[in-house]
Write a protein that holds these residues in place. Sequence first.
Motif, PDB file in Angstrom:
ATOM      1  N   ASP A 353       0.814  -1.229   0.000  1.00 33.82           N
ATOM      2  CA  ASP A 353       0.000   0.000   0.000  1.00 33.82           C
ATOM      3  C   ASP A 353       0.846   1.277   0.000  1.00 33.82           C
ATOM      4  OD1 ASP A 353      -2.360  -1.577   0.168  1.00 33.82           O
ATOM      5  OD2 ASP A 353      -2.066  -1.764   2.325  1.00 33.82           O
ATOM      6  N   SER A 354       1.934   1.267  -0.761  1.00 35.83           N
ATOM      7  CA  SER A 354       2.844   2.416  -0.769  1.00 35.83           C
ATOM      8  C   SER A 354       2.586   3.390  -1.915  1.00 35.83           C
ATOM      9  CB  SER A 354       4.291   1.932  -0.833  1.00 35.83           C
ATOM     10  OG  SER A 354       4.473   1.024  -1.917  1.00 35.83           O
ATOM     11  N   TRP A 355       1.767   3.002  -2.909  1.00 35.01           N
ATOM     12  CA  TRP A 355       1.564   3.846  -4.083  1.00 35.01           C
ATOM     13  C   TRP A 355       0.890   5.174  -3.715  1.00 35.01           C
ATOM     14  CZ3 TRP A 355       3.355   4.681  -8.686  1.00 35.01           C
ATOM     15  CH2 TRP A 355       2.622   5.404  -9.629  1.00 35.01           C
ATOM     16  N   GLU A 356      -0.196   5.125  -2.982  1.00 33.73           N
ATOM     17  CA  GLU A 356      -0.917   6.343  -2.607  1.00 33.73           C
ATOM     18  C   GLU A 356      -0.062   7.231  -1.710  1.00 33.73           C
ATOM     19  OE1 GLU A 356      -3.683   7.515  -3.760  1.00 33.73           O
ATOM     20  OE2 GLU A 356      -4.000   5.778  -5.062  1.00 33.73           O
ATOM     21  N   HIS A 357       0.706   6.607  -0.841  1.00 35.44           N
ATOM     22  CA  HIS A 357       1.616   7.372   0.028  1.00 35.44           C
ATOM     23  C   HIS A 357       2.639   8.110  -0.814  1.00 35.44           C
ATOM     24  CE1 HIS A 357       4.298   7.389   3.900  1.00 35.44           C
ATOM     25  NE2 HIS A 357       4.078   8.600   3.424  1.00 35.44           N
ATOM     26  N   ALA A 358       3.192   7.424  -1.815  1.00 35.08           N
ATOM     27  CA  ALA A 358       4.189   8.054  -2.687  1.00 35.08           C
ATOM     28  C   ALA A 358       3.576   9.228  -3.452  1.00 35.08           C
ATOM     29  CB  ALA A 358       4.745   7.026  -3.666  1.00 35.08           C
ATOM     30  N   LEU A 359       2.370   9.065  -3.949  1.00 31.98           N
ATOM     31  CA  LEU A 359       1.707  10.159  -4.660  1.00 31.98           C
ATOM     32  C   LEU A 359       1.526  11.373  -3.753  1.00 31.98           C
ATOM     33  CD1 LEU A 359      -1.104   8.281  -6.654  1.00 31.98           C
ATOM     34  CD2 LEU A 359       1.043   9.218  -7.565  1.00 31.98           C
ATOM     35  N   SER A 360       1.201  11.131  -2.501  1.00 31.15           N
ATOM     36  CA  SER A 360       1.004  12.251  -1.572  1.00 31.15           C
ATOM     37  C   SER A 360       2.312  12.980  -1.297  1.00 31.15           C
ATOM     38  CB  SER A 360       0.392  11.748  -0.266  1.00 31.15           C
ATOM     39  OG  SER A 360       1.326  10.963   0.477  1.00 31.15           O
ATOM     40  N   LEU A 361       3.442  12.280  -1.386  1.00 32.70           N
ATOM     41  CA  LEU A 361       4.735  12.911  -1.115  1.00 32.70           C
ATOM     42  C   LEU A 361       5.191  13.815  -2.259  1.00 32.70           C
ATOM     43  CD1 LEU A 361       6.779   9.987   0.508  1.00 32.70           C
ATOM     44  CD2 LEU A 361       5.852  12.013   1.649  1.00 32.70           C
ATOM     45  N   VAL A 362       4.897  13.418  -3.491  1.00 32.50           N
ATOM     46  CA  VAL A 362       5.432  14.166  -4.634  1.00 32.50           C
ATOM     47  C   VAL A 362       4.449  15.200  -5.183  1.00 32.50           C
ATOM     48  CG1 VAL A 362       6.933  12.256  -5.278  1.00 32.50           C
ATOM     49  CG2 VAL A 362       4.668  12.444  -6.352  1.00 32.50           C
ATOM     50  N   GLY A 363       3.171  15.090  -4.844  1.00 35.04           N
ATOM     51  CA  GLY A 363       2.186  16.006  -5.388  1.00 35.04           C
ATOM     52  C   GLY A 363       2.003  15.771  -6.866  1.00 35.04           C
ATOM     53  N   SER A 364       1.668  16.794  -7.612  1.00 31.25           N
ATOM     54  CA  SER A 364       1.409  16.631  -9.048  1.00 31.25           C
ATOM     55  C   SER A 364       2.092  17.725  -9.830  1.00 31.25           C
ATOM     56  CB  SER A 364      -0.096  16.666  -9.304  1.00 31.25           C
ATOM     57  OG  SER A 364      -0.640  17.890  -8.870  1.00 31.25           O
TER      58      SER A 364
END
Length: 364
Positions: A353-364
């Motif tokens: 379950d690390s994908w959503e966490h990674a997205l939150s770290l880098v933003g868009s």
Amino acid sequence: MVGAERNLPYDRTAVSKGLMSGSDTIDEIGLAFPGELDDLDLILGHTAVSLDVERRRVTLDDGTALGFEVLFIATGSAAVWPASIPHLQGVHTLRTADDSMALCADLSDAKRVVVVGGGFIGAEVAAGIKSADVDVTMIVAGTVPLERALGREFGEEWAGVHREHGIDVRCGEYVASLSAEFDRVSAVVLSDGTSIDADVVVLGIGARPVTDWLHGSGLTLSDGVVCDENLMAAPGIYAIGDVAKWPHPKFGQLLRVEHWTNAHEQGTAAARHYLGVGGPFENVPYVWTDQFGYRIQVYGKTTAADLIHRVPSANPSVPRIVLYGSGSRLMAALGVDDPRSLLPLRRLIAQPDSWEHALSLVGS
């Protein structure tokens, strides 16, 4: 310690960087000096030709038989040279310091260079050569450079970077033949019939693990030496580096990694396991390349991804971060000149379950 090269151990990352350009010498990239290795029996300039597992013996090319209690196989990989490409003067592969110095000598008078291959080595060599006043053409059999390693979108962007710096990038083509004058390459003929003049040709089309000498040994060979999670191929026999293929606990599959950091870390891990203080090897693979003033850093296994998320940089043609995911997991992270953002991402790679966490770290 037995080594096929006559040079003392050296930093192999310099082979396609400073040593190739002539800014470094073989002495400057050395990892050890003669006095530091006095406790070792060094046999340089010789190769192992067979392994007898039952009798615990390695035979060398000069007939010398070496007995052992424990064996570390670190024979690495060798550059692929297609049977269709003749061995002409001016045609090079790049795996060793001697390869790099021979290429450097040839480049001193070259005006037209063709690099065959668009992977990490091909792209890095093309960028390094272009820094001098040389016409460079890069031949890529695939759709874009670096596609297999980093995906099509990034490959398209990076092809643009190469073209912006004056490299002629030809994709979807392969080398049909070479033309020569007096046993020296003079041109490269492509699959579409195009002929490209060349003083020097560099073949960067892949590598194969050096396992020929192990046929008949009883070890399991399958695109490398197959090991357990502790890098053991048989009791008391370890494989490390490019030649090792092991079940990665985090990625859940057999991996063989051709990166310098992997070889360094596996050497330490195998030695620690032999000494009874190490456990399963589960590093996060890492590779970097310097091209045109950019540093690309990649953690993880990009080829396992079916999700890709790109974070732009101030330069719209070059991303700042690229995430590679599979299901709910972050499988790899790429950064261009942004090591700070990569550090927290590295800790998430291959975690549940690390994908959503990674997205939150880098933003868009």
